[in-house]
Design a protein around this motif. Structure first.
Motif, PDB file in Angstrom:
ATOM      1  N   GLN A 153       6.480  -2.173  15.917  1.00 53.20           N
ATOM      2  CA  GLN A 153       5.537  -1.206  15.375  1.00 53.20           C
ATOM      3  C   GLN A 153       4.757  -1.794  14.195  1.00 53.20           C
ATOM      4  O   GLN A 153       3.551  -1.556  14.047  1.00 53.20           O
ATOM      5  N   LEU A 154       5.435  -2.549  13.338  1.00 55.39           N
ATOM      6  CA  LEU A 154       4.769  -3.152  12.188  1.00 55.39           C
ATOM      7  C   LEU A 154       3.728  -4.186  12.622  1.00 55.39           C
ATOM      8  O   LEU A 154       2.700  -4.355  11.954  1.00 55.39           O
ATOM      9  N   ARG A 155       3.988  -4.874  13.725  1.00 51.96           N
ATOM     10  CA  ARG A 155       3.016  -5.853  14.208  1.00 51.96           C
ATOM     11  C   ARG A 155       1.744  -5.185  14.729  1.00 51.96           C
ATOM     12  O   ARG A 155       0.699  -5.831  14.848  1.00 51.96           O
ATOM     13  N   ALA A 156       1.820  -3.887  15.001  1.00 45.26           N
ATOM     14  CA  ALA A 156       0.672  -3.168  15.561  1.00 45.26           C
ATOM     15  C   ALA A 156      -0.219  -2.545  14.489  1.00 45.26           C
ATOM     16  O   ALA A 156      -1.202  -1.879  14.814  1.00 45.26           O
ATOM     17  N   ILE A 157       0.114  -2.756  13.212  1.00 47.13           N
ATOM     18  CA  ILE A 157      -0.679  -2.169  12.125  1.00 47.13           C
ATOM     19  C   ILE A 157      -1.053  -3.240  11.106  1.00 47.13           C
ATOM     20  O   ILE A 157      -0.463  -4.337  11.075  1.00 47.13           O
ATOM     21  N   VAL A 158      -2.031  -2.898  10.273  1.00 42.54           N
ATOM     22  CA  VAL A 158      -2.487  -3.781   9.202  1.00 42.54           C
ATOM     23  C   VAL A 158      -2.573  -2.944   7.927  1.00 42.54           C
ATOM     24  O   VAL A 158      -3.069  -1.806   7.950  1.00 42.54           O
ATOM     25  N   GLY A 159      -2.107  -3.488   6.814  1.00 44.57           N
ATOM     26  CA  GLY A 159      -2.139  -2.761   5.551  1.00 44.57           C
ATOM     27  C   GLY A 159      -3.515  -2.770   4.915  1.00 44.57           C
ATOM     28  O   GLY A 159      -4.250  -3.766   4.994  1.00 44.57           O
ATOM     29  N   VAL A 160      -3.869  -1.649   4.305  1.00 44.31           N
ATOM     30  CA  VAL A 160      -5.125  -1.557   3.554  1.00 44.31           C
ATOM     31  C   VAL A 160      -4.819  -0.993   2.170  1.00 44.31           C
ATOM     32  O   VAL A 160      -3.995  -0.095   2.011  1.00 44.31           O
ATOM     33  N   GLU A 161      -5.486  -1.539   1.181  1.00 44.20           N
ATOM     34  CA  GLU A 161      -5.289  -1.108  -0.206  1.00 44.20           C
ATOM     35  C   GLU A 161      -6.650  -0.984  -0.869  1.00 44.20           C
ATOM     36  O   GLU A 161      -7.407  -1.962  -0.936  1.00 44.20           O
ATOM     37  N   LEU A 162      -6.961   0.207  -1.335  1.00 45.65           N
ATOM     38  CA  LEU A 162      -8.207   0.434  -2.071  1.00 45.65           C
ATOM     39  C   LEU A 162      -7.892   0.339  -3.557  1.00 45.65           C
ATOM     40  O   LEU A 162      -7.304   1.263  -4.142  1.00 45.65           O
ATOM     41  N   VAL A 163      -8.235  -0.793  -4.153  1.00 46.56           N
ATOM     42  CA  VAL A 163      -8.021  -0.993  -5.591  1.00 46.56           C
ATOM     43  C   VAL A 163      -9.153  -0.262  -6.323  1.00 46.56           C
ATOM     44  O   VAL A 163     -10.320  -0.641  -6.231  1.00 46.56           O
ATOM     45  N   ILE A 164      -8.790   0.793  -7.042  1.00 43.55           N
ATOM     46  CA  ILE A 164      -9.771   1.745  -7.562  1.00 43.55           C
ATOM     47  C   ILE A 164     -10.577   1.160  -8.720  1.00 43.55           C
ATOM     48  O   ILE A 164     -10.012   0.586  -9.656  1.00 43.55           O
ATOM     49  N   THR A 165     -11.894   1.350  -8.641  1.00 44.87           N
ATOM     50  CA  THR A 165     -12.783   0.953  -9.737  1.00 44.87           C
ATOM     51  C   THR A 165     -13.399   2.156 -10.436  1.00 44.87           C
ATOM     52  O   THR A 165     -13.759   2.078 -11.611  1.00 44.87           O
ATOM     53  N   ARG A 166     -13.554   3.273  -9.726  1.00 48.25           N
ATOM     54  CA  ARG A 166     -14.106   4.480 -10.341  1.00 48.25           C
ATOM     55  C   ARG A 166     -13.805   5.692  -9.461  1.00 48.25           C
ATOM     56  O   ARG A 166     -13.587   5.536  -8.245  1.00 48.25           O
ATOM     57  N   ILE A 167     -13.789   6.866 -10.075  1.00 45.96           N
ATOM     58  CA  ILE A 167     -13.501   8.111  -9.362  1.00 45.96           C
ATOM     59  C   ILE A 167     -14.505   9.177  -9.804  1.00 45.96           C
ATOM     60  O   ILE A 167     -14.738   9.361 -11.001  1.00 45.96           O
ATOM     61  N   GLU A 168     -15.084   9.868  -8.829  1.00 49.07           N
ATOM     62  CA  GLU A 168     -15.900  11.046  -9.092  1.00 49.07           C
ATOM     63  C   GLU A 168     -15.166  12.233  -8.477  1.00 49.07           C
ATOM     64  O   GLU A 168     -14.876  12.222  -7.285  1.00 49.07           O
ATOM     65  N   ALA A 169     -14.869  13.241  -9.283  1.00 55.28           N
ATOM     66  CA  ALA A 169     -14.060  14.356  -8.785  1.00 55.28           C
ATOM     67  C   ALA A 169     -14.675  15.692  -9.192  1.00 55.28           C
ATOM     68  O   ALA A 169     -15.209  15.847 -10.296  1.00 55.28           O
TER      69      ALA A 169
END
Length: 211
Positions: A153-169
């Motif tokens: 199962q792990l071989r079927a996925i790829v990790g993604v990481e959004l390193v935050i630079t700014r947030i509008e909320a």
């Protein structure tokens, strides 16, 4: 994002959006145009100056391999609800009321990092699973499944990481309405079976009362 001053999300609201168990739309601009995927995530506060959102995509999803043009964006949505003007005390007073929509949302911008590393993926999946299984009487654990199966199962996925630079909320939660109207909104949302949306309105009201 258009954010009138009275609808600007306070830091506590931003923190709740980042840390609540949920999913976000990951949006990237590629040379072929915009690409988006809804995916669950966990917030890692110690990654970078503003933290990071960590998740994973199916390996067959080409979003992870397409070079990103500029920043990536994750759109996090909190509780949202239709607000009927019939809930306002002002309807009986003067009738100058219209429907609206209440919601909280955060547009999280940052640099997208790809993790094609089994150890990173294993940690991410275990943490994500732990967050969502914590409320169960008999929580499922990754180790409940055969090790060979999990490795596949792990071989079927790829990790993604959004390193935050700014947030509008933004938190549009009836802050522009008089107290009597807000009371009607809370009661109306509870009666319609939307307690989370009602709780957000109450929290926004308490925020306005702070000295």
């Amino acid at each position: 994002m258009y954010i009138p001053a009275h609808f600007a999300a306070v830091p506590e609201t931003v923190q709740r959006l980042l840390t609540r168990p949920g999913a976000a739309n990951l949006v990237t601009m590629t040379q072929q145009g915009l690409v988006a995927t809804l995916l669950p995530f966990v917030y890692e506060p110690d990654a970078g100056e503003f933290g990071a959102l960590q998740g994973h995509l199916a390996r067959n999803n080409t979003q992870w391999s397409a070079p990103v043009v500029g920043e990536a964006l994750a759109i996090i949505q909190g509780a949202d609800a239709y607000i009927s003007p019939s809930w306002y005390a002002a309807k009986a007073e003067h009738g100058r009321v219209v429907p609206t929509w209440n919601y909280t949302t955060a547009h999280v911008y940052g640099r997208l990092v790809i993790h094609d590393d089994p150890a990173w993926l294993d940690r991410q999946v275990r943490r994500l699973t732990g967050v969502h299984e914590s409320g169960f009487d008999h929580p499922w654990d990754v180790d409940d499944a055969p090790e060979r199966f999990i490795s596949g199962q792990l071989r079927a996925i790829v990790g993604v990481e959004l390193v935050i630079t700014r947030i509008e909320a933004k938190a549009k939660l009836s802050q522009n309405r008089p107290e009597a109207d807000v009371n009607g909104v809370v009661a109306g949302l509870v009666a319609r079976g939307q307690p989370e949306a009602a709780a957000d309105v109450e929290q926004a009201r308490q925020g306005l009362r702070r000295p």
